[in-house]
Enzyme design. Structure first.
Site, PDB file in Angstrom:
ATOM      1  N   SER A  15       0.829  -1.212   0.000  1.00 42.71           N
ATOM      2  CA  SER A  15       0.000   0.000   0.000  1.00 42.71           C
ATOM      3  C   SER A  15       0.864   1.263   0.000  1.00 42.71           C
ATOM      4  O   SER A  15       0.475   2.279  -0.577  1.00 42.71           O
ATOM      5  CB  SER A  15      -0.983  -0.002   1.176  1.00 42.71           C
ATOM      6  OG  SER A  15      -0.317   0.220   2.394  1.00 42.71           O
ATOM      7  N   ASN A  16       2.019   1.210   0.626  1.00 45.54           N
ATOM      8  CA  ASN A  16       2.923   2.376   0.553  1.00 45.54           C
ATOM      9  C   ASN A  16       3.439   2.572  -0.862  1.00 45.54           C
ATOM     10  O   ASN A  16       3.527   3.703  -1.346  1.00 45.54           O
ATOM     11  CB  ASN A  16       4.077   2.220   1.540  1.00 45.54           C
ATOM     12  CG  ASN A  16       3.696   2.681   2.940  1.00 45.54           C
ATOM     13  OD1 ASN A  16       3.553   3.872   3.193  1.00 45.54           O
ATOM     14  ND2 ASN A  16       3.484   1.716   3.832  1.00 45.54           N
ATOM     15  N   ARG A  67      22.659 -16.132   4.221  1.00 43.16           N
ATOM     16  CA  ARG A  67      23.666 -15.485   3.362  1.00 43.16           C
ATOM     17  C   ARG A  67      23.124 -14.137   2.914  1.00 43.16           C
ATOM     18  O   ARG A  67      22.902 -13.885   1.737  1.00 43.16           O
ATOM     19  CB  ARG A  67      23.965 -16.389   2.169  1.00 43.16           C
ATOM     20  CG  ARG A  67      24.574 -17.736   2.575  1.00 43.16           C
ATOM     21  CD  ARG A  67      24.574 -18.707   1.409  1.00 43.16           C
ATOM     22  NE  ARG A  67      25.367 -18.214   0.300  1.00 43.16           N
ATOM     23  CZ  ARG A  67      25.018 -18.372  -0.969  1.00 43.16           C
ATOM     24  NH1 ARG A  67      23.901 -18.976  -1.306  1.00 43.16           N
ATOM     25  NH2 ARG A  67      25.786 -17.906  -1.927  1.00 43.16           N
ATOM     26  N   MET A  93      10.701  -7.244   4.150  1.00 41.63           N
ATOM     27  CA  MET A  93      10.845  -7.973   5.416  1.00 41.63           C
ATOM     28  C   MET A  93      12.220  -8.612   5.597  1.00 41.63           C
ATOM     29  O   MET A  93      12.336  -9.654   6.231  1.00 41.63           O
ATOM     30  CB  MET A  93       9.747  -9.040   5.522  1.00 41.63           C
ATOM     31  CG  MET A  93       8.343  -8.475   5.494  1.00 41.63           C
ATOM     32  SD  MET A  93       8.064  -7.231   6.773  1.00 41.63           S
ATOM     33  CE  MET A  93       7.955  -8.277   8.202  1.00 41.63           C
ATOM     34  N   ILE A  95      16.488  -7.837   6.522  1.00 41.49           N
ATOM     35  CA  ILE A  95      17.433  -6.849   7.050  1.00 41.49           C
ATOM     36  C   ILE A  95      18.478  -6.567   5.978  1.00 41.49           C
ATOM     37  O   ILE A  95      19.023  -7.474   5.357  1.00 41.49           O
ATOM     38  CB  ILE A  95      18.074  -7.369   8.348  1.00 41.49           C
ATOM     39  CG1 ILE A  95      16.990  -7.409   9.427  1.00 41.49           C
ATOM     40  CG2 ILE A  95      19.240  -6.492   8.777  1.00 41.49           C
ATOM     41  CD1 ILE A  95      17.406  -8.124  10.686  1.00 41.49           C
ATOM     42  N   HIS A 112       8.456   3.164   8.956  1.00 45.79           N
ATOM     43  CA  HIS A 112       8.226   2.297  10.121  1.00 45.79           C
ATOM     44  C   HIS A 112       6.961   2.772  10.838  1.00 45.79           C
ATOM     45  O   HIS A 112       6.793   3.975  11.062  1.00 45.79           O
ATOM     46  CB  HIS A 112       9.432   2.385  11.059  1.00 45.79           C
ATOM     47  CG  HIS A 112       9.307   1.509  12.254  1.00 45.79           C
ATOM     48  ND1 HIS A 112       9.516   0.134  12.193  1.00 45.79           N
ATOM     49  CD2 HIS A 112       8.958   1.779  13.535  1.00 45.79           C
ATOM     50  CE1 HIS A 112       9.313  -0.382  13.396  1.00 45.79           C
ATOM     51  NE2 HIS A 112       8.969   0.590  14.219  1.00 45.79           N
ATOM     52  N   ASP A 148      16.066  -0.258  12.441  1.00 44.09           N
ATOM     53  CA  ASP A 148      15.207   0.925  12.629  1.00 44.09           C
ATOM     54  C   ASP A 148      15.891   2.021  13.453  1.00 44.09           C
ATOM     55  O   ASP A 148      15.250   2.712  14.240  1.00 44.09           O
ATOM     56  CB  ASP A 148      13.871   0.530  13.298  1.00 44.09           C
ATOM     57  CG  ASP A 148      13.105  -0.500  12.478  1.00 44.09           C
ATOM     58  OD1 ASP A 148      13.109  -0.402  11.242  1.00 44.09           O
ATOM     59  OD2 ASP A 148      12.503  -1.410  13.078  1.00 44.09           O
TER      60      ASP A 148
HETATM   61  C1  GRF Z   1       3.855  -0.687   6.755  1.00 43.37           C
HETATM   62  O1  GRF Z   1       3.147  -0.585   7.958  1.00 43.37           O
HETATM   63  C2  GRF Z   1       5.257  -0.191   6.921  1.00 43.37           C
HETATM   64  O2  GRF Z   1       5.359   0.864   7.842  1.00 43.37           O
HETATM   65  C3  GRF Z   1       5.979  -1.396   7.439  1.00 43.37           C
HETATM   66  O3  GRF Z   1       5.401  -2.473   6.744  1.00 43.37           O
HETATM   67  C4  GRF Z   1       4.087  -2.131   6.350  1.00 43.37           C
HETATM   68  C5  GRF Z   1       4.022  -2.321   4.867  1.00 43.37           C
HETATM   69  O4  GRF Z   1       2.723  -2.121   4.376  1.00 43.37           O
HETATM   70  N1  GRF Z   1       7.399  -1.270   7.264  1.00 43.37           N
HETATM   71  P1  GRF Z   1       2.472  -2.046   2.812  1.00 43.37           P
HETATM   72  O5  GRF Z   1       3.057  -3.311   2.198  1.00 43.37           O
HETATM   73  O6  GRF Z   1       3.149  -0.804   2.293  1.00 43.37           O
HETATM   74  O7  GRF Z   1       1.000  -1.981   2.661  1.00 43.37           O
END
Ligand code: GRF
Length: 216
Positions: A15-16, A67, A93, A95, A112, A148
């Site tokens: 969604s972002n 890795r 998801m 690091i 975040h 973070d």
């Molecule tokens: C969001 O809450 C963002 O802050 C976090 O992971 C989520 C991702 O949401 N890092 P989307 O995939 O952008 O909907």
């Protein structure tokens, strides 16, 4: 103004990513999405990218569990292939390792869903509720080698209500995420961000976070 070539890294619903795409399409950002990369083949974010005719690449993490550096080398190759200048992590998801950070110093952003440095890591809306904070929000920050912990560019604050559930709070925060990520990208694109130790200074007038607090 020259458009910054953005590479968006995603793992899920995106969604972002969608908010960034929408703002670019409305002409609100001096940026273009060069590529969307996911570690998950079935990430809905990839579907969103394809719908908007953007390059959507799956870089499989299979076999790279322990890795991370080697995986980031693969990512780097793709990012460079598409001429990416700024990396935006949007629900990615994994690091990020120094391999990527050194190649893109102060050119990796993350969003975040909490007011850092409170509640880093995962499941943070639940943690914020359980802790009983009265305000939470979201943060866009530069990515450094910690989890973070990088310099904070912009934050938005939301009230935590008595009736809130993890879902309702997440949703209220998400609305703000969709605004401030684009805002941070635009500040970057305009060359208005500079670092003074851990502080990110924004040139050219307005104090962005305060503006969001007053006009959510
Ligand atoms: C969001 O809450 C963002 O802050 C976090 O992971 C989520 C991702 O949401 N890092 P989307 O995939 O952008 O909907």
């Amino acid at each position: 103004m020259k458009k910054v070539r953005v590479g968006v890294l995603v793992s899920g619903r995106g969604s972002n990513l969608q908010a960034i795409i929408d703002n670019i399409e409305k002409g609100m950002l001096s940026a273009e999405i060069a590529v969307v990369i996911s570690d998950q083949a079935d990430a809905y974010a990839l579907e969103r990218a394809r719908t908007h005719h953007l390059p959507a690449v799956h870089v499989s993490a299979k076999g790279y569990r322990n890795r991370r550096d080697a995986y980031d080398t693969l990512l780097l190759r793709e990012l460079q292939k598409y001429g990416v200048e700024l990396i935006c992590l949007a629900g990615f998801m994994r690091i990020i390792t120094p391999t990527l950070i050194k190649a893109y110093p102060n050119r990796i952003l993350n969003i975040h869903p909490a007011l850092l440095p409170s509640f880093p890591g995962l499941h943070v809306q639940k943690a914020a509720l359980e802790h009983g904070v009265k305000f939470s929000g979201c943060t866009v920050h530069f990515v450094d080698e910690g989890m973070d912990t990088g310099p904070i560019i912009i934050q938005a604050v939301v009230a935590v209500l008595d009736k809130d559930t993890e879902e309702s709070l997440s949703q209220r925060i998400l609305l703000q995420e969709h605004k401030i990520y684009s805002r941070a990208i635009q500040l970057y694109a305009e060359g208005r961000l500079s670092l003074d130790g851990k502080r990110v200074l924004v040139s050219g007038g307005r104090v962005e976070s305060v503006d969001f607090l007053m006009n959510p």
